[in-house]
Design a protein around this motif. Structure first.
Motif, PDB file in Angstrom:
ATOM      1  N   GLU A 139      34.622  52.890  30.896  1.00  0.00           N
ATOM      2  CA  GLU A 139      35.885  53.131  31.583  1.00  0.00           C
ATOM      3  C   GLU A 139      36.778  51.903  31.548  1.00  0.00           C
ATOM      4  O   GLU A 139      37.989  52.000  31.399  1.00  0.00           O
ATOM      5  CB  GLU A 139      35.614  53.547  33.031  1.00  0.00           C
ATOM      6  N   GLN A 140      36.153  50.710  31.704  1.00  0.00           N
ATOM      7  CA  GLN A 140      36.934  49.464  31.738  1.00  0.00           C
ATOM      8  C   GLN A 140      36.957  48.753  30.387  1.00  0.00           C
ATOM      9  O   GLN A 140      37.477  47.637  30.302  1.00  0.00           O
ATOM     10  CB  GLN A 140      36.359  48.534  32.810  1.00  0.00           C
TER      11      GLN A 140
ATOM     12  N   THR B  69      38.113  41.172  37.906  1.00  0.00           N
ATOM     13  CA  THR B  69      38.299  42.379  37.089  1.00  0.00           C
ATOM     14  C   THR B  69      36.971  43.007  36.689  1.00  0.00           C
ATOM     15  O   THR B  69      36.949  44.154  36.222  1.00  0.00           O
ATOM     16  CB  THR B  69      39.101  42.042  35.819  1.00  0.00           C
ATOM     17  N   ARG B  70      35.889  42.256  36.852  1.00  0.00           N
ATOM     18  CA  ARG B  70      34.563  42.777  36.516  1.00  0.00           C
ATOM     19  C   ARG B  70      33.651  42.795  37.742  1.00  0.00           C
ATOM     20  O   ARG B  70      32.447  42.594  37.641  1.00  0.00           O
ATOM     21  CB  ARG B  70      33.928  41.932  35.405  1.00  0.00           C
TER      22      ARG B  70
END
Length: 339
Positions: A111-112, A78-79
């Motif tokens: 954004e995340q 996810t990163r």
């Protein structure tokens, strides 16, 4: 003329009185060989700056992975592929976590909704690049110092014995060197892969087999030149043993050549390991070295250049610094370069 000679006192033609206390005074302090070499190395600013940079990189290789609270082997997709973000510098508009996505400058962290700081960003699997770079530097430096140790143990010993014995012993030992030198290191590594798995062990075995040949030849040539010197012949006349002549007389006079060649061995070994890892027969994932990091980064260089540029900068600093230090030591230990 006679009148002028009569006016000159006879005391002026007598030798000046000598003070025995002052005749033995040393006007300039004596310097040992090592101190004299250090004074000349200190004049070489490039070598000193390179030494400082190399020491800093060694320190970071030791403590760098512990400075980050991220595990260098932990995968977090996810990163993945995050750009560098450094606290303090982000306020200056640099290393603020922004990158171009579709031609638009976007702050990926905002954004995340990521609040963490990845100083060098992350790779394609979401692993922290900062800790992986210094972990990879540690492995590359291990390979370099291992190559230097092999040179100083096997290469120096082989060259000393071959050059000092001479005759038939030297002839046989040199034929062995010619056979080993005809085998490229890459071929040796590939043969090792048939016996053992790719990794540090196969690279180590390859260097043990062929990595010391250059040092052995240099040391042999110097021994052939030095063993005919007067101090060696005098030691033999006084009954000194061969081991005493080798380690008491010849080896100290070879120290400069050995140190210089060892410094040039370090960048060669690092580049050799990086090349093997880059073509896929060196270290294997998830282990990291500068070569594996460069190999991972070049695939996405057009979109994520930091993945390749950062390990490239580290390896370039090590290679250039080692060569400049070697040049400085060569100038310091070479008697022809003295002021």
């Amino acid at each position: 003329m006679a009148e002028m000679l009569e006016k000159i006192p006879k005391e002026m033609f007598e030798p000046a009185p000598v003070n025995p206390n002052e005749s033995e005074v040393i006007s300039k302090p004596q310097l040992s060989f090592a101190k004299d070499a250090w004074l000349r190395v200190r004049k070489n600013k490039g070598a000193i700056i390179s030494l400082v940079l190399l020491v800093l990189i060694i320190i970071m290789a030791i403590i760098g992975p512990h400075l980050s609270h991220f595990d260098p082997t932990e995968v977090n997709t996810t990163r993945a592929n995050l750009p560098p973000r450094v606290p303090g510098l982000e306020k200056m508009g640099i290393f603020d976590g922004s990158q171009k996505i579709g031609g638009v400058e976007t702050n990926v962290y905002k954004e995340q909704h990521i609040k963490d700081y990845y100083w060098f960003g992350t790779d394609g699997l979401g692993r922290d690049l900062f800790s992986r770079v210094w972990l990879g530097t540690r492995v590359s430096l291990y390979i370099a110092f291992l190559a230097a140790l092999i040179d100083m143990i096997i290469g120096v010993t082989y060259g000393l014995v071959s050059g000092f014995k001479g005759g038939q012993v030297d002839n046989v030992m040199q034929r062995i060197l010619e056979v080993l030198s005809g085998i490229p290191n890459l071929i040796v590594v590939i043969l090792m892969l048939l016996i053992m798995e790719p990794g540090i062990l196969s690279i180590t075995v390859a260097m043990v087999i062929t990595g010391w040949i250059g040092m052995a030849r240099v040391v042999r040539g110097q021994v052939l030149k030095l063993k005919s010197q007067e101090y060696v012949m005098a030691s033999k006349t006084l009954g000194a043993s061969n081991s005493r002549i080798l380690f008491k007389h010849l080896l100290p006079n070879l120290s400069g050549v050995i140190i210089i060649n060892t410094m040039f061995t370090i960048p060669s070994a690092i580049f050799f390991e990086a090349f093997l890892s880059f073509i896929g027969i060196g270290l294997q994932a998830p282990k990291a070295s500068l070569g594996t990091l460069i190999e991972d980064g070049y695939k996405t260089f057009q979109f994520l250049p930091h993945l390749m540029i950062i390990p490239c900068i580290v390896i370039c600093i090590i290679l250039v610094a080692s060569n400049l230090i070697g040049d400085g030591l060569r100038d310091a230990f070479d008697p022809k370069m003295r002021d």
